[in-house]
Design an enzyme around this catalytic site. Structure first.
Site, PDB file in Angstrom:
ATOM      1  N   SER A 181      40.701  -7.884   2.380  1.00  0.00           N
ATOM      2  CA  SER A 181      40.808  -8.613   1.114  1.00  0.00           C
ATOM      3  C   SER A 181      40.235  -7.812  -0.040  1.00  0.00           C
ATOM      4  CB  SER A 181      40.013  -9.919   1.204  1.00  0.00           C
ATOM      5  OG  SER A 181      40.541 -10.764   2.186  1.00  0.00           O
TER       6      SER A 181
ATOM      7  N   HIS B 213      48.183  -6.832   2.393  1.00  0.00           N
ATOM      8  CA  HIS B 213      47.329  -8.003   2.198  1.00  0.00           C
ATOM      9  C   HIS B 213      48.154  -9.295   2.183  1.00  0.00           C
ATOM     10  CE1 HIS B 213      44.402 -10.404  -0.471  1.00  0.00           C
ATOM     11  NE2 HIS B 213      44.025 -10.483   0.778  1.00  0.00           N
TER      12      HIS B 213
ATOM     13  N   GLU C 141      50.537  -8.415  -0.817  1.00  0.00           N
ATOM     14  CA  GLU C 141      50.203  -7.289  -1.691  1.00  0.00           C
ATOM     15  C   GLU C 141      50.260  -6.019  -0.847  1.00  0.00           C
ATOM     16  OE1 GLU C 141      47.061  -8.770  -5.063  1.00  0.00           O
ATOM     17  OE2 GLU C 141      46.278  -8.598  -3.044  1.00  0.00           O
TER      18      GLU C 141
ATOM     19  N   ASN D  83      42.852 -11.261  -5.489  1.00  0.00           N
ATOM     20  CA  ASN D  83      41.451 -11.621  -5.208  1.00  0.00           C
ATOM     21  C   ASN D  83      40.506 -11.266  -6.348  1.00  0.00           C
ATOM     22  OD1 ASN D  83      41.869 -12.856  -2.805  1.00  0.00           O
ATOM     23  ND2 ASN D  83      41.424 -11.064  -1.556  1.00  0.00           N
TER      24      ASN D  83
HETATM   25  N1  CAA Z   1      50.092 -22.857   9.071  1.00  0.00           N
HETATM   26  C1  CAA Z   1      51.404 -23.060   8.944  1.00  0.00           C
HETATM   27  N2  CAA Z   1      51.942 -23.977   8.120  1.00  0.00           N
HETATM   28  C2  CAA Z   1      51.096 -24.734   7.407  1.00  0.00           C
HETATM   29  C3  CAA Z   1      49.698 -24.593   7.481  1.00  0.00           C
HETATM   30  C4  CAA Z   1      49.197 -23.606   8.358  1.00  0.00           C
HETATM   31  N3  CAA Z   1      47.882 -23.365   8.484  1.00  0.00           N
HETATM   32  N4  CAA Z   1      49.140 -25.486   6.648  1.00  0.00           N
HETATM   33  C5  CAA Z   1      50.137 -26.165   6.073  1.00  0.00           C
HETATM   34  N5  CAA Z   1      51.312 -25.697   6.516  1.00  0.00           N
HETATM   35  C6  CAA Z   1      52.650 -26.139   6.107  1.00  0.00           C
HETATM   36  C7  CAA Z   1      52.904 -27.572   6.531  1.00  0.00           C
HETATM   37  O1  CAA Z   1      53.471 -27.602   7.819  1.00  0.00           O
HETATM   38  C8  CAA Z   1      53.865 -28.035   5.471  1.00  0.00           C
HETATM   39  O2  CAA Z   1      55.182 -27.583   5.760  1.00  0.00           O
HETATM   40  P1  CAA Z   1      56.468 -28.443   5.332  1.00  0.00           P
HETATM   41  O3  CAA Z   1      56.346 -28.706   3.869  1.00  0.00           O
HETATM   42  O4  CAA Z   1      57.588 -27.522   5.677  1.00  0.00           O
HETATM   43  O5  CAA Z   1      56.392 -29.681   6.162  1.00  0.00           O
HETATM   44  C9  CAA Z   1      53.425 -27.293   4.211  1.00  0.00           C
HETATM   45  O6  CAA Z   1      52.678 -26.156   4.663  1.00  0.00           O
HETATM   46  C10 CAA Z   1      52.564 -28.156   3.339  1.00  0.00           C
HETATM   47  O7  CAA Z   1      51.491 -28.607   4.156  1.00  0.00           O
HETATM   48  P2  CAA Z   1      50.826 -30.045   4.065  1.00  0.00           P
HETATM   49  O8  CAA Z   1      51.834 -31.053   3.559  1.00  0.00           O
HETATM   50  O9  CAA Z   1      50.131 -30.354   5.340  1.00  0.00           O
HETATM   51  O10 CAA Z   1      49.657 -29.857   3.056  1.00  0.00           O
HETATM   52  P3  CAA Z   1      49.675 -29.405   1.585  1.00  0.00           P
HETATM   53  O11 CAA Z   1      50.893 -29.831   0.848  1.00  0.00           O
HETATM   54  O12 CAA Z   1      48.349 -29.832   1.110  1.00  0.00           O
HETATM   55  O13 CAA Z   1      49.730 -27.803   1.657  1.00  0.00           O
HETATM   56  C11 CAA Z   1      48.686 -25.725   1.712  1.00  0.00           C
HETATM   57  C12 CAA Z   1      48.789 -27.069   2.382  1.00  0.00           C
HETATM   58  C13 CAA Z   1      50.020 -24.969   1.822  1.00  0.00           C
HETATM   59  C14 CAA Z   1      47.604 -24.946   2.459  1.00  0.00           C
HETATM   60  C15 CAA Z   1      48.345 -25.935   0.191  1.00  0.00           C
HETATM   61  O14 CAA Z   1      47.220 -26.778   0.075  1.00  0.00           O
HETATM   62  C16 CAA Z   1      48.065 -24.657  -0.532  1.00  0.00           C
HETATM   63  O15 CAA Z   1      48.979 -23.942  -0.937  1.00  0.00           O
HETATM   64  N6  CAA Z   1      46.772 -24.360  -0.759  1.00  0.00           N
HETATM   65  C17 CAA Z   1      46.350 -23.138  -1.428  1.00  0.00           C
HETATM   66  C18 CAA Z   1      46.444 -21.989  -0.470  1.00  0.00           C
HETATM   67  C19 CAA Z   1      46.047 -20.707  -1.124  1.00  0.00           C
HETATM   68  O16 CAA Z   1      45.713 -20.604  -2.296  1.00  0.00           O
HETATM   69  N7  CAA Z   1      46.051 -19.648  -0.316  1.00  0.00           N
HETATM   70  C20 CAA Z   1      45.603 -18.336  -0.747  1.00  0.00           C
HETATM   71  C21 CAA Z   1      44.159 -18.166  -0.362  1.00  0.00           C
HETATM   72  S1  CAA Z   1      43.517 -16.623  -0.925  1.00  0.00           S
HETATM   73  C22 CAA Z   1      44.057 -15.529   0.228  1.00  0.00           C
HETATM   74  O17 CAA Z   1      44.723 -15.845   1.163  1.00  0.00           O
HETATM   75  C23 CAA Z   1      43.652 -14.099   0.008  1.00  0.00           C
HETATM   76  C24 CAA Z   1      42.332 -13.687   0.486  1.00  0.00           C
HETATM   77  O18 CAA Z   1      42.168 -12.494   0.784  1.00  0.00           O
HETATM   78  C25 CAA Z   1      41.179 -14.594   0.536  1.00  0.00           C
HETATM   79  P1  NAD Z   2      38.399 -15.007  10.912  1.00  0.00           P
HETATM   80  O1  NAD Z   2      36.924 -15.135  10.932  1.00  0.00           O
HETATM   81  O2  NAD Z   2      39.233 -16.226  11.069  1.00  0.00           O
HETATM   82  O3  NAD Z   2      38.875 -13.977  12.035  1.00  0.00           O
HETATM   83  C1  NAD Z   2      38.318 -12.701  12.185  1.00  0.00           C
HETATM   84  C2  NAD Z   2      38.623 -12.259  13.607  1.00  0.00           C
HETATM   85  O4  NAD Z   2      38.206 -10.898  13.754  1.00  0.00           O
HETATM   86  C3  NAD Z   2      37.855 -13.080  14.654  1.00  0.00           C
HETATM   87  O5  NAD Z   2      38.757 -13.617  15.599  1.00  0.00           O
HETATM   88  C4  NAD Z   2      36.915 -12.057  15.271  1.00  0.00           C
HETATM   89  O6  NAD Z   2      36.639 -12.301  16.636  1.00  0.00           O
HETATM   90  C5  NAD Z   2      37.727 -10.780  15.079  1.00  0.00           C
HETATM   91  N1  NAD Z   2      36.951  -9.576  15.278  1.00  0.00           N
HETATM   92  C6  NAD Z   2      35.652  -9.340  14.947  1.00  0.00           C
HETATM   93  N2  NAD Z   2      35.285  -8.115  15.368  1.00  0.00           N
HETATM   94  C7  NAD Z   2      36.371  -7.572  15.973  1.00  0.00           C
HETATM   95  C8  NAD Z   2      36.620  -6.339  16.635  1.00  0.00           C
HETATM   96  N3  NAD Z   2      35.679  -5.402  16.723  1.00  0.00           N
HETATM   97  N4  NAD Z   2      37.850  -6.113  17.137  1.00  0.00           N
HETATM   98  C9  NAD Z   2      38.833  -7.025  17.035  1.00  0.00           C
HETATM   99  N5  NAD Z   2      38.647  -8.232  16.433  1.00  0.00           N
HETATM  100  C10 NAD Z   2      37.442  -8.491  15.909  1.00  0.00           C
HETATM  101  O7  NAD Z   2      38.733 -14.247   9.551  1.00  0.00           O
HETATM  102  P2  NAD Z   2      40.134 -14.224   8.783  1.00  0.00           P
HETATM  103  O8  NAD Z   2      40.093 -15.250   7.736  1.00  0.00           O
HETATM  104  O9  NAD Z   2      41.241 -14.180   9.762  1.00  0.00           O
HETATM  105  O10 NAD Z   2      40.012 -12.812   8.043  1.00  0.00           O
HETATM  106  C11 NAD Z   2      40.363 -11.615   8.693  1.00  0.00           C
HETATM  107  C12 NAD Z   2      40.654 -10.544   7.662  1.00  0.00           C
HETATM  108  O11 NAD Z   2      41.692 -10.987   6.785  1.00  0.00           O
HETATM  109  C13 NAD Z   2      39.462 -10.195   6.759  1.00  0.00           C
HETATM  110  O12 NAD Z   2      39.547  -8.836   6.444  1.00  0.00           O
HETATM  111  C14 NAD Z   2      39.732 -11.053   5.530  1.00  0.00           C
HETATM  112  O13 NAD Z   2      39.112 -10.550   4.382  1.00  0.00           O
HETATM  113  C15 NAD Z   2      41.236 -10.948   5.447  1.00  0.00           C
HETATM  114  N6  NAD Z   2      41.906 -12.038   4.719  1.00  0.00           N
HETATM  115  C16 NAD Z   2      41.443 -13.317   4.839  1.00  0.00           C
HETATM  116  C17 NAD Z   2      42.108 -14.326   4.161  1.00  0.00           C
HETATM  117  C18 NAD Z   2      41.666 -15.747   4.259  1.00  0.00           C
HETATM  118  O14 NAD Z   2      42.093 -16.579   3.455  1.00  0.00           O
HETATM  119  N7  NAD Z   2      40.819 -16.112   5.206  1.00  0.00           N
HETATM  120  C19 NAD Z   2      43.242 -14.023   3.401  1.00  0.00           C
HETATM  121  C20 NAD Z   2      43.695 -12.693   3.334  1.00  0.00           C
HETATM  122  C21 NAD Z   2      43.005 -11.697   3.984  1.00  0.00           C
END
Ligand code: CAA
Ligand code: NAD
Length: 289
Positions: free
Chosen positions: A117, A138, A150, A188
């Site tokens: 990330s 990503h 990304e 991010n």
């Molecule tokens: N896996 C697969 N499908 C999923 C799911 C999951 N974990 N969660 C929800 N879905 C699907 C559902 O099955 C549903 O599908 P249909 O519309 O086809 O039936 C759809 O997504 C909508 O789900 P829900 O009706 O249960 O719930 P919702 O409308 O509240 O949506 C959500 C759930 C899609 C997660 C929505 O809340 C959302 O978009 N949230 C924001 C997510 C977001 O911002 N993600 C980015 C995070 S940042 C990142 O990822 C980068 C990083 O590095 C941190």
């Molecule tokens: P998570 O905690 O759900 O899973 C991490 C996994 O890595 C665990 O199953 C752990 O056992 C495994 N792990 C730890 N050490 C390991 C090793 N030595 N070899 C193999 N596996 C090992 O975390 P996550 O949310 O799946 O995040 C995983 C990666 O994806 C991170 O780099 C995170 O920044 C990135 N990411 C996360 C998100 C998010 O929304 N959570 C979105 C995009 C990218």
């Protein structure tokens, strides 16, 4: 491309494996322990079952996708993979060990990608045998639902590797944003300061947890409020990302909110541990403050 190795079978690795398998490619899925990779595969089976129950996919397609995913105990079976995607915990030392180890077994034309990330791609490339074949890929959570990937080439990434990676991302049905290798890439770098600021707002008791989330849901039309989203991403992952960006840029705007640090130190990591800013043990999430 035919076979993709996915290393790290948590929430992201599971979603990545499911998405790749649903798009017709074979997946070798591993974690630090075979049992975790097997649990992940079982979770994917349940997720595919839900899609069948909702008539989103055919039973035969769900079975075929699952059959394309093999849980394996280590990277050894990935020797012939066309690409590996590392999706392990956002800690540099963990990812470094994974790439140093995988680099010894992979074929000499395999693409090595990380779902990091925030960790600089050019820095990570040094952990591999060939920086030209290393790239950031990503995904967004939940992977099967989110439409974006990304792609982040490092300074040394070969142009052909970038082109093949973009083609792969599009094959998964995703739109691609190409980012320079800058801390936090594009999304991010924008998202994490918002989540962090929400935790400062909570820490200063400006509003309740529910109102902060309601404010962003209704006031900004976001699907989740920032505290709900932090729980969804994982508070440890949010903190790790902020720390990487803060350490890399030395810019105080990325300093982690003390309350976020406290929640992580308490082991309250969000949905994945059943408790974060909200408690998920009951039918509906309950605010913890
Ligand atoms: N896996 C697969 N499908 C999923 C799911 C999951 N974990 N969660 C929800 N879905 C699907 C559902 O099955 C549903 O599908 P249909 O519309 O086809 O039936 C759809 O997504 C909508 O789900 P829900 O009706 O249960 O719930 P919702 O409308 O509240 O949506 C959500 C759930 C899609 C997660 C929505 O809340 C959302 O978009 N949230 C924001 C997510 C977001 O911002 N993600 C980015 C995070 S940042 C990142 O990822 C980068 C990083 O590095 C941190
Ligand atoms: P998570 O905690 O759900 O899973 C991490 C996994 O890595 C665990 O199953 C752990 O056992 C495994 N792990 C730890 N050490 C390991 C090793 N030595 N070899 C193999 N596996 C090992 O975390 P996550 O949310 O799946 O995040 C995983 C990666 O994806 C991170 O780099 C995170 O920044 C990135 N990411 C996360 C998100 C998010 O929304 N959570 C979105 C995009 C990218």
């Amino acid at each position: 491309m035919q076979t993709i190795g996915v290393i790290g079978a948590g929430q992201m690795g599971s979603g990545i494996a499911q998405t790749i398998a649903q798009n017709g490619l074979k997946v070798l899925l591993t974690d630090r322990d075979l049992a975790i990779a097997e649990q992940s595969r079982a979770g994917i089976e349940r997720a595919l079952g839900k899609l069948v129950a909702k008539s989103k996919i055919e039973v035969a397609d769900a079975e075929a996708a699952l059959a394309r995913i093999e849980a394996v105990g280590d990277v050894g079976p990935m020797a012939d993979a066309d690409m590996i995607i590392e999706a392990a915990t956002e800690k540099e030392e963990i990812k470094q060990a994974i790439f140093e180890n995988a680099g010894k077994v992979l074929s000499q034309d395999a693409i090595m990608a990380s779902n990091t990330s925030s960790i600089p791609i050019t820095r990570m490339a040094n952990w591999t045998p060939d920086a030209g074949r290393f790239i950031g890929l990503h995904f967004f959570n939940p992977v099967p639902v989110m439409g974006l990937i990304e792609v982040i080439p490092g300074l040394a990434t070969d142009k052909a590797v970038t082109d093949r990676t973009i083609a792969f991302a599009k094959r998964l049905g995703k739109e691609v944003v190409l980012s320079q290798d800058e801390p936090g890439f594009v999304v991010n770098r924008i998202l994490l300061p918002m989540i962090n600021e929400a935790v400062f707002v909570l820490g200063q008791s400006t509003a309740s947890m529910e109102d902060i989330d309601l404010g962003c849901r209704l006031g900004l039309n976001h699907p989740m409020g920032p505290l709900q989203l932090a729980d969804f991403v994982g508070l440890d992952t949010c903190l790790d990302i902020l720390r990487v960006i803060y350490r890399t840029t030395r810019d105080s705007k990325y300093r982690p909110a003390p309350l976020l640090v406290k929640y992580v130190e308490a082991g309250w990591l969000g949905r994945k541990t059943g408790r974060g800013f909200y408690d998920y043990s009951g039918d509906a999430p309950v605010p913890t403050r």
